[in-house]
Design a protein around this motif. Structure first.
Motif, short mmCIF file in Angstrom:
data_model
loop_
_atom_site.label_atom_id
_atom_site.label_comp_id
_atom_site.label_asym_id
_atom_site.label_seq_id
_atom_site.Cartn_x
_atom_site.Cartn_y
_atom_site.Cartn_z
N UNK A 85 43.07 33.96 56.55
CA UNK A 85 41.89 34.77 56.28
C UNK A 85 41.36 34.29 54.94
N UNK A 86 40.19 33.69 54.97
CA UNK A 86 39.56 33.12 53.78
C UNK A 86 38.46 34.08 53.32
N UNK A 87 38.46 34.41 52.03
CA UNK A 87 37.40 35.25 51.47
C UNK A 87 36.70 34.46 50.38
N UNK A 88 35.40 34.25 50.55
CA UNK A 88 34.59 33.54 49.55
C UNK A 88 33.91 34.59 48.70
N UNK A 89 34.15 34.53 47.39
CA UNK A 89 33.63 35.51 46.45
C UNK A 89 32.52 34.85 45.64
N UNK A 90 31.31 35.37 45.75
CA UNK A 90 30.16 34.76 45.06
C UNK A 90 29.38 35.84 44.30
N UNK A 91 28.72 35.40 43.23
CA UNK A 91 27.84 36.32 42.51
C UNK A 91 26.76 36.80 43.46
N UNK A 92 26.41 38.06 43.33
CA UNK A 92 25.33 38.61 44.15
C UNK A 92 24.01 38.02 43.69
N UNK A 93 23.12 37.74 44.63
CA UNK A 93 21.79 37.24 44.31
C UNK A 93 20.96 38.39 43.78
N UNK A 94 20.37 38.20 42.63
CA UNK A 94 19.53 39.24 42.02
C UNK A 94 18.14 39.19 42.67
N UNK A 95 17.60 40.37 43.00
CA UNK A 95 16.28 40.42 43.62
C UNK A 95 15.29 41.07 42.69
#
Length: 175
Positions: free
Chosen positions: A165-175
């Motif tokens: 189970x791979x979880x990719x953690x990325x910064x949320x895109x600011x809108x």
């Protein structure tokens, strides 16, 4: 919140432990997590896997079965979390690097594999001198490897079908 599915106690424990691991090691380097609760691995194994995840080396999106877990982890970390299941066949290998703003965790649900941590350094840090041989270890069912930004890892020496189970953690895109 209305409409949000609650996690079982073992999965909530996993989210808390993983969030702490990411918070402590995000700017330091890779780390290995062994969940505290004995019921965590069976609970993770019960998450429905996509049908397209078949034998051999394959990857498939996490789907709705992983939604509650990734939503809870996303809320806890303030990051976007994307789940994927990956199947490694005996004799196969998989190399990944974590670039940009992404970090990654890989949890072994079934099977085992060798893990070699390759060169890379967290953002803002001077990379250590490259060793002659990468740091290696054996990942077995239940273990979770956290790899911070700009790290790389090679999974190999797969002797039995292995499911991750791979979880990719990325910064949320600011809108």
């Amino acid at each position: 919140m209305p409409g949000k599915r609650r996690l079982s106690r073992p999965l909530q424990s996993f989210v808390e432990e993983l969030a702490l691991c990411v918070a402590i090691n995000g700017d330091v380097g890779p780390s290995l997590l062994w969940p505290d609760a004995a019921a965590t691995l069976p609970a993770l194994r019960r998450i429905p896997r996509p049908q397209e995840l078949g034998p051999g080396s394959a990857a498939a999106p996490g789907g709705p079965g992983a939604a509650a877990l990734t939503s809870a982890l996303s809320d806890r970390l303030g990051l976007s979390v994307t789940p994927r299941f990956r199947a490694l066949a005996p004799g196969s290998a998989w190399t990944y690097d974590v670039s940009g703003s992404a970090e990654r965790t890989v949890t072994v649900l079934e099977g085992a594999c060798r893990c070699d941590l390759l060169s890379g350094s967290p953002v803002g840090r001077t990379p250590p001198p490259a060793p002659h041989h990468p740091l290696g270890m054996r990942l077995r069912s239940g273990s979770t490897l956290f790899t911070p930004r700009h790290g790389a890892c090679r999974l190999s020496e797969v002797h039995t079908p292995t499911v991750l189970l791979e979880l990719v953690l990325e910064d949320r895109v600011r809108q």
